[in-house]
Design a protein around this motif. Structure first.
Motif: not given
Length: 243
Positions: A47, A50, A60-62, A64, A81
């Protein structure tokens, strides 16, 4: 010293995620290097990354799940998530068979040297020097390091690099863990590995320090530029047929 029958066996060894002989960690100040060598892993959650304001590090896709859908706007993806979105992770990088060159050979031993290519060096500088990273800590004895991770219930796995164009319109299977996936192909130069503590959650802006025990006996600190020009040497024992 590692024993192999031939080069193909060595290549297979180096390509096995459990057998990388050299790992390294980049840090900005020597104090952080000392902490790592003391066995203190400074961990953040997916989180956290991101919202990290950096093209080189933020993603931003970490952590997910991603899939294509008509519900997504402007060619983006629907994201969900993962259950490890708030779990502590610790990133490291590795030496692999790219850049491996034999430099000497006799009846009993072959010596291989690893060098980063000029392209590797430029990409490393682009991703890390611009962010202020000045030092690299080299972990020479991976098996010993891995034992400490296992002892502390820390999962360790290499990152899979996947092109955005490869993302389809379905969710991955239940065993897929997006913490171990990157969708920026430019990141593949890092040959990244991750430590993950699955059964713990941390707050977004608070780090978690996991103490695994000293690793000073098999680590060393190098200036980043010295590291990029460092000769990694692997000695391989040749096993004769009669043995």
């Amino acid at each position: 010293m590692i024993k192999f029958n031939e080069l193909d066996d060595l290549v297979k060894y180096l390509e096995d995620p459990g057998h990388y002989p050299t790992l390294f960690k980049f840090v900005k100040v020597k104090e952080h290097a000392e902490q790592f060598m003391n066995g203190e892993l400074y961990m953040r959650s997916p989180r956290y990354f991101t919202d990290y304001d950096s093209e080189s590090i933020g993603d931003k896709y970490e952590g997910k799940y991603m899939y294509k859908s008509d519900k997504a706007k402007d060619g983006d993806f629907v994201t969900i998530e993962s259950k490890y979105f708030n779990s502590p992770i610790f990133c490291m990088y590795s030496v692999d068979t790219r850049g491996l060159v034999p430099v000497s050979k006799n009846e009993d031993k072959i010596t291989y040297k690893f060098n980063f290519s000029d392209n590797d060096k430029e990409e490393m500088r682009k991703h890390f020097c611009k962010e202020g990273y000045k030092y690299a800590i080299v972990v020479r004895e991976f098996p010993e390091f891995f034992k400490l991770l296992e002892k502390n219930a820390i999962n360790f796995r290499h990152i899979d690099y996947e092109s955005i164009s490869e993302i389809d319109d379905t969710l991955k299977d239940a065993n897929f863990n997006p913490v171990y996936r990157k969708v920026k192909e430019s990141y593949s130069i890092q040959r990244e590995y991750r430590c993950l503590i699955k059964d713990k959650a941390i707050e977004q802006n608070k780090p978690y320090i996991c103490k695994i025990g000293s690793i000073r006996n098999f680590t060393q600190i190098l200036d980043l530029e010295d590291f990029l020009n460092y000769d990694f040497v692997i000695d391989v024992n040749v096993i004769k047929e009669s043995e």
